[in-house]
Write a protein that holds these residues in place. Structure first.
Motif, PDB file in Angstrom:
ATOM      1  N   ASP A   1      -0.333  -5.073   3.315  1.00  0.00           N
ATOM      2  CA  ASP A   1       0.035  -4.472   2.042  1.00  0.00           C
ATOM      3  C   ASP A   1       1.338  -3.684   2.231  1.00  0.00           C
ATOM      4  O   ASP A   1       1.420  -2.786   3.084  1.00  0.00           O
ATOM      5  CB  ASP A   1      -1.092  -3.532   1.576  1.00  0.00           C
ATOM      6  CG  ASP A   1      -0.773  -2.922   0.242  1.00  0.00           C
ATOM      7  OD1 ASP A   1      -1.020  -3.594  -0.770  1.00  0.00           O
ATOM      8  OD2 ASP A   1      -0.262  -1.791   0.214  1.00  0.00           O
ATOM      9  N   SER A   2       2.335  -4.013   1.422  1.00  0.00           N
ATOM     10  CA  SER A   2       3.668  -3.397   1.602  1.00  0.00           C
ATOM     11  C   SER A   2       3.613  -1.880   1.461  1.00  0.00           C
ATOM     12  O   SER A   2       4.233  -1.146   2.239  1.00  0.00           O
ATOM     13  CB  SER A   2       4.644  -3.949   0.561  1.00  0.00           C
ATOM     14  OG  SER A   2       4.749  -5.318   0.694  1.00  0.00           O
TER      15      SER A   2
ATOM     16  N   ASP B   1       4.649   0.874   4.164  1.00  0.00           N
ATOM     17  CA  ASP B   1       5.731   1.801   3.821  1.00  0.00           C
ATOM     18  C   ASP B   1       5.289   3.259   3.944  1.00  0.00           C
ATOM     19  O   ASP B   1       5.963   4.076   4.572  1.00  0.00           O
ATOM     20  CB  ASP B   1       6.217   1.545   2.383  1.00  0.00           C
ATOM     21  CG  ASP B   1       7.227   0.408   2.322  1.00  0.00           C
ATOM     22  OD1 ASP B   1       7.789   0.061   3.378  1.00  0.00           O
ATOM     23  OD2 ASP B   1       7.443  -0.130   1.228  1.00  0.00           O
ATOM     24  N   ASN B   2       4.139   3.564   3.341  1.00  0.00           N
ATOM     25  CA  ASN B   2       3.749   4.966   3.208  1.00  0.00           C
ATOM     26  C   ASN B   2       2.850   5.463   4.338  1.00  0.00           C
ATOM     27  O   ASN B   2       3.049   6.555   4.863  1.00  0.00           O
ATOM     28  CB  ASN B   2       3.046   5.191   1.856  1.00  0.00           C
ATOM     29  CG  ASN B   2       3.962   4.773   0.711  1.00  0.00           C
ATOM     30  OD1 ASN B   2       5.173   4.917   0.802  1.00  0.00           O
ATOM     31  ND2 ASN B   2       3.382   4.227  -0.341  1.00  0.00           N
ATOM     32  N   ASP B   3       1.866   4.663   4.725  1.00  0.00           N
ATOM     33  CA  ASP B   3       0.907   5.129   5.734  1.00  0.00           C
ATOM     34  C   ASP B   3       1.402   4.897   7.146  1.00  0.00           C
ATOM     35  O   ASP B   3       1.053   5.648   8.067  1.00  0.00           O
ATOM     36  CB  ASP B   3      -0.444   4.450   5.532  1.00  0.00           C
ATOM     37  CG  ASP B   3      -1.118   4.889   4.242  1.00  0.00           C
ATOM     38  OD1 ASP B   3      -0.618   4.491   3.172  1.00  0.00           O
ATOM     39  OD2 ASP B   3      -2.105   5.632   4.303  1.00  0.00           O
ATOM     40  N   LEU B   4       2.165   3.842   7.341  1.00  0.00           N
ATOM     41  CA  LEU B   4       2.658   3.574   8.696  1.00  0.00           C
ATOM     42  C   LEU B   4       4.120   3.983   8.879  1.00  0.00           C
ATOM     43  O   LEU B   4       4.674   3.837   9.956  1.00  0.00           O
ATOM     44  CB  LEU B   4       2.483   2.088   9.036  1.00  0.00           C
ATOM     45  CG  LEU B   4       1.042   1.561   9.022  1.00  0.00           C
ATOM     46  CD1 LEU B   4       1.008   0.099   9.438  1.00  0.00           C
ATOM     47  CD2 LEU B   4       0.143   2.381   9.943  1.00  0.00           C
TER      48      LEU B   4
ATOM     49  N   LYS C   1       5.857  -1.242  16.709  1.00  0.00           N
ATOM     50  CA  LYS C   1       4.822  -0.247  16.959  1.00  0.00           C
ATOM     51  C   LYS C   1       3.880  -0.122  15.754  1.00  0.00           C
ATOM     52  O   LYS C   1       2.655  -0.075  15.901  1.00  0.00           O
ATOM     53  CB  LYS C   1       5.480   1.109  17.253  1.00  0.00           C
ATOM     54  CG  LYS C   1       4.616   2.066  17.998  1.00  0.00           C
ATOM     55  CD  LYS C   1       5.416   3.275  18.417  1.00  0.00           C
ATOM     56  CE  LYS C   1       4.480   4.377  18.850  1.00  0.00           C
ATOM     57  NZ  LYS C   1       5.175   5.650  19.019  1.00  0.00           N
ATOM     58  N   MET C   2       4.464  -0.070  14.537  1.00  0.00           N
ATOM     59  CA  MET C   2       3.601   0.122  13.356  1.00  0.00           C
ATOM     60  C   MET C   2       2.755  -1.127  13.081  1.00  0.00           C
ATOM     61  O   MET C   2       1.619  -1.021  12.616  1.00  0.00           O
ATOM     62  CB  MET C   2       4.421   0.567  12.131  1.00  0.00           C
ATOM     63  CG  MET C   2       5.522  -0.318  11.690  1.00  0.00           C
ATOM     64  SD  MET C   2       6.516   0.466  10.358  1.00  0.00           S
ATOM     65  CE  MET C   2       7.690   1.435  11.293  1.00  0.00           C
TER      66      MET C   2
END
Lengths: 83, 512
Positions: free
Chosen positions: B56-57, B61-64, B476-477
């Motif tokens: 999920d983009s 974007d936000n959590d990772l 890494k993410m």
């Protein structure tokens, strides 16, 4: 005022972050050898701007100026003397 | 029934149903995670399963942290382009030919001027074939295209995010008032195209710029805006795109070039792997562009073409241009069968003879071996095919021996200038990772004045659509996400249902 040791340590950190754990001599080429990439050069530039007050818009910029620890030290010494 | 025991045997539909339910249960488990947009699970050999996951983009974007990392990357590239204009060479660059920053991956030095001249003239030619009148160029740089294309336009909006680069462009425009009168210079990031109204331009150009975008979702947003501001009948030209199907071949080519003769094959393989892993630029599959008509209905079709050029460099070998056709046009449609080059291995003279024999017939040939990259392919095949000890020097010699069996793309383009009367179109729509290309020859009188006929090119395999791009700086993410998903499976599924591997992909839409 920071000096050669701090510059060496900073560059070594950049190399480590990019997966290069090899030894670093102060004369080693960083960019033209491919050990660091163009996008890594920005980290060096920002480091020099923030820690040595170098204004590249004033002194100009060529990759050779930051291609080794020796070259970076020469740059910082030259700029410091002229200020 | 089992004839020995009279008991029912679990075969056929029952076992198949159980297997399908097991795979579906794994998919459902994966889909409970907010980082998963789509999931597909397949049975591997034995009882093992592999999961393909479209992340999920927003979660990445936000959590990772991809959005913040992406902003930092955009800022770094801006600084690099600013710095490139502070050198002595930049001060003395001639008008319309400031090539600062155009360095060869092979030599790490500047790409020779004659090669840059050829590249820019070919790019200009390709853009002018779109017949632009109202053009917007995103990432215009110091104006190599502006100074050549703007004289053919009524209005040319030149957008770049680097103030130093735009300073150089303004200097050049001051020397050419006729050009300057048509040009509007705008300092802006590529993602901020919403300043322009819908259907403002007939042509939007992104030339040699998308590789500096931080990720494929950023590019998607830029293209969504780009398509919106281009009027029906117009085009979005994305030029000089680094090819994902040829990415590993590119890395092999560069590392072999840079290797000392005595370097071992094992060390060479390791350097190739490192180069691919550390790549800071965005490398894109043609499949990404080919998927755009499904996502943006305003795009009617997409052309993917290898670059013109006689020079032997990383642009002509490993890059392509994508042309998005916006809205429907009246271009003639060609859907002839393609001859298979591999069956007859025609040379240039044989193709020339074929055209002479069939002067009024459109002819397609698929899978033409690409002379530009033959040596690189041979080297990669040797590296992949054996663990035997050899050196880089020996590999160079071996790969030289296996070359000269393919056709140079420019030699086919040159057929247009001969007297056969054919227009020549080349394509990389098929996304093959051996760089073979397809060609279509159309008698010029059959074109009905169209520059871009709608050719039904051989389609890519469904697997080509799994990966749209590399993920620079996201290793890494992405590892973090797959680790979290694996943990989720371990906690919620029977042990034998935990996937052996979880593979992050960009799309599953062509795999059903």
């Amino acid at each position: 005022m920071k000096g050669r040791a701090e510059i060496h340590e900073f560059v070594q950190g950049l190399l480590t972050a990019s997966g290069d754990d090899g030894p670093l001599a102060d004369s080693d080429s960083l960019l033209f050898s491919g050990r660091l990439q163009s996008i890594d050069a920005v980290e060096i530039v920002v480091f020099l701007e923030e820690n040595f007050g170098i204004d590249f818009a004033q002194v100009g910029f060529d990759k050779e100026q930051i291609d080794s620890v020796d070259a970076i030290c020469t740059l910082t010494e030259t700029v410091t003397k002229s200020n | 029934m089992d004839p020995l025991t009279n008991n029912s045997i679990d075969v056929g539909p029952n076992r198949e149903a159980q297997r399908a339910e097991r795979l579906a249960a794994i998919e459902r488990a994966l889909l409970t995670h907010p980082g998963v947009r789509e999931a597909a699970v397949i049975q591997m050999s034995g009882n093992h399963v592999a999961a393909f996951v479209v992340p999920d983009s927003k979660f990445i974007d936000n959590d990772l942290g991809r959005a913040a990392a992406g902003s930092a990357i955009v800022g770094k590239w801006r600084k690099i382009f600013d710095l490139s204009q502070l050198s002595k060479q930049a001060n003395s660059a001639s008008v319309g030919f400031n090539t600062m920053g155009w360095d060869s991956s092979y030599t790490r030095g500047a790409i020779p001027d004659e090669e840059m001249h050829e590249w820019v003239e070919n790019t200009v030619g390709d853009i002018l074939r779109l017949k632009p009148r109202f053009l917007c160029e995103i990432g215009c740089g110091t104006g190599m295209l502006v100074m050549r294309v703007a004289p053919h336009c009524e209005r040319y909006v030149a957008v770049d995010q680097s103030p130093a680069v735009l300073g150089r462009l303004r200097e050049q425009l001051r020397t050419a008032p006729d050009v300057a009168a048509r040009v509007e210079v705008v300092e802006s990031q590529a993602a901020q195209l919403d300043r322009f109204s819908e259907n403002t331009f007939d042509t939007l150009v992104l030339s040699s710029v998308v590789q500096f975008f931080p990720n494929v979702d950023y590019l998607s947003k830029v293209l969504e805006n780009a398509i919106n501001i281009v009027r029906p009948g117009g085009h979005v030209y994305v030029g000089d795109v680094r090819s994902l199907p040829l990415f590993r071949l590119f890395a092999t080519s560069v590392e072999l070039f840079q290797s000392a003769d005595q370097l071992s094959a094992a060390e060479l393989r390791e350097r190739i792997r490192r180069r691919v892993d550390r790549e800071p630029e965005l490398v894109l599959s043609p499949a990404f562009f080919l998927s755009l008509p499904r996502r943006f209905p305003k795009v009617s079709r997409v052309d993917i073409r290898p670059l013109r050029g006689r020079a032997d460099n990383e642009m002509t070998r490993f890059r392509y241009e994508a042309i998005l056709h916006v809205g429907h046009d009246n271009a003639p449609v060609f859907d002839s069968e393609f001859l298979d080059w591999a069956e007859r291995r025609w040379g240039l003279d044989e193709i020339r003879s074929m055209l002479r024999l069939h002067p009024s017939q459109a002819i397609g040939i698929k899978g033409i071996r690409n002379a530009r990259i033959e040596k690189d392919l041979a080297a990669m095949a040797i590296l992949d095919g054996t663990d035997a000890g050899f050196t880089a020097g020996e590999l160079r010699k071996k790969s030289e021996q296996s070359a000269n069996k393919g056709i140079h793309a420019q030699a086919l383009f040159d057929l247009e200038n001969e007297d056969q009367g054919f227009a020549v179109f080349l394509s990389w729509v098929a996304c093959r990772n051996d760089g073979t290309f397809d060609a279509f020859f159309i008698p010029k009188q059959n074109l009905q004045g169209s520059t871009f006929p709608a050719i039904n090119w051989p389609a890519p395999d469904a697997s080509a659509f799994l990966h749209h791009a590399n993920a620079p700086g996201q290793g890494k993410m992405r590892n973090d996400l797959t680790n979290r998903l694996m943990e989720l499976c371990k906690q919620n599924l029977p042990q034998d249902s935990v996937p052996r591997e979880i593979i992050l992909v960009d799309s599953l839409e062509h795999t059903s």
